[in-house]
Design a protein around this motif. Structure first.
Motif, PDB file in Angstrom:
ATOM      1  N   UNK A   8       4.220 -12.627 -16.369  1.00  0.00           N
ATOM      2  CA  UNK A   8       4.429 -11.201 -16.542  1.00  0.00           C
ATOM      3  C   UNK A   8       3.966 -10.491 -15.285  1.00  0.00           C
ATOM      4  N   UNK A   9       4.834  -9.686 -14.696  1.00  0.00           N
ATOM      5  CA  UNK A   9       4.494  -8.873 -13.525  1.00  0.00           C
ATOM      6  C   UNK A   9       4.482  -7.413 -13.964  1.00  0.00           C
ATOM      7  N   UNK A  10       3.373  -6.720 -13.674  1.00  0.00           N
ATOM      8  CA  UNK A  10       3.233  -5.322 -14.083  1.00  0.00           C
ATOM      9  C   UNK A  10       2.936  -4.445 -12.869  1.00  0.00           C
ATOM     10  N   UNK A  11       3.320  -3.164 -12.951  1.00  0.00           N
ATOM     11  CA  UNK A  11       3.036  -2.251 -11.854  1.00  0.00           C
ATOM     12  C   UNK A  11       1.619  -1.686 -11.951  1.00  0.00           C
ATOM     13  N   UNK A  12       0.964  -1.581 -10.803  1.00  0.00           N
ATOM     14  CA  UNK A  12      -0.336  -0.913 -10.711  1.00  0.00           C
ATOM     15  C   UNK A  12      -0.312  -0.005  -9.492  1.00  0.00           C
ATOM     16  N   UNK A  13      -0.737   1.236  -9.660  1.00  0.00           N
ATOM     17  CA  UNK A  13      -0.710   2.160  -8.532  1.00  0.00           C
ATOM     18  C   UNK A  13      -2.022   2.176  -7.756  1.00  0.00           C
ATOM     19  N   UNK A  14      -3.057   1.502  -8.288  1.00  0.00           N
ATOM     20  CA  UNK A  14      -4.337   1.365  -7.580  1.00  0.00           C
ATOM     21  C   UNK A  14      -4.707  -0.113  -7.610  1.00  0.00           C
ATOM     22  N   UNK A  15      -4.221  -0.861  -6.631  1.00  0.00           N
ATOM     23  CA  UNK A  15      -4.417  -2.309  -6.609  1.00  0.00           C
ATOM     24  C   UNK A  15      -5.892  -2.702  -6.614  1.00  0.00           C
ATOM     25  N   UNK A  16      -6.775  -2.098  -5.798  1.00  0.00           N
ATOM     26  CA  UNK A  16      -8.192  -2.487  -5.842  1.00  0.00           C
ATOM     27  C   UNK A  16      -8.847  -2.270  -7.218  1.00  0.00           C
ATOM     28  N   UNK A  17      -8.551  -1.146  -7.865  1.00  0.00           N
ATOM     29  CA  UNK A  17      -9.136  -0.876  -9.186  1.00  0.00           C
ATOM     30  C   UNK A  17      -8.619  -1.859 -10.226  1.00  0.00           C
ATOM     31  N   UNK A  18      -7.315  -2.146 -10.191  1.00  0.00           N
ATOM     32  CA  UNK A  18      -6.729  -3.095 -11.145  1.00  0.00           C
ATOM     33  C   UNK A  18      -7.256  -4.503 -10.887  1.00  0.00           C
ATOM     34  N   UNK A  19      -7.402  -4.882  -9.631  1.00  0.00           N
ATOM     35  CA  UNK A  19      -7.929  -6.202  -9.275  1.00  0.00           C
ATOM     36  C   UNK A  19      -9.356  -6.361  -9.807  1.00  0.00           C
TER      37      UNK A  19
END
Length: 141
Positions: A8-19
């Motif tokens: 599953x690939x999902x969009x995140x607009x804040x990569x560091x926070x999501x990571x």
């Protein structure tokens, strides 16, 4: 029951926070990555967070009524073993997670009785985690 891992690939607009959220809060092992995406071992499945501008569903979640709760749509997650679900709920509480729907038992005393909880990641993606005391009732009517 033998299952194939999903991707599953999902969009995140804040990569560091999501990571940080998926890695530190959930404790998921990180796989391959680039400056714009990160793979995670999502309970044996492959979850990829991709940097992407904010989507409409991340801006304002739609909900449907289920068992007296407003369930965010779309959402994703996994069905865990009961004890693993309880451990995850405890871990999320210890990290001060704000739940959309607090961990509880849904359809108590009915066919399909399950533990469930809903939350958002830092980018507004809705997640649900559930467990069944009797996994044989996963698709029971």
């Amino acid at each position: 029951m033998s299952l194939s891992p999903f991707h599953l690939a999902i969009p995140v607009y804040d990569l560091p926070a999501a990571r940080d959220f998926y890695g530190r809060v959930f404790g998921l092992a990180e796989g391959r990555s680039s400056d714009h995406w990160v793979d995670f071992d999502f309970f044996g499945h492959q979850l990829v967070i991709h940097e992407h501008p904010k989507t409409a569903s991340q801006e304002a979640a739609h909900t449907n009524a289920v068992d007296g709760h407003d369930v965010p749509v779309p959402h994703f997650g996994v069905v865990l073993e009961w004890e693993r679900w309880e451990a995850l709920a405890q871990r999320l509480r210890e990290f001060g997670t704000q739940f959309v729907i607090e961990p509880y038992i849904r359809f108590q005393g009915q066919v399909g009785e399950q533990a469930t909880m809903f939350l958002f990641d830092p980018c507004g993606n809705a997640l649900e985690f559930k467990a069944f005391k009797d996994i044989g009732q996963l698709f029971a009517k």
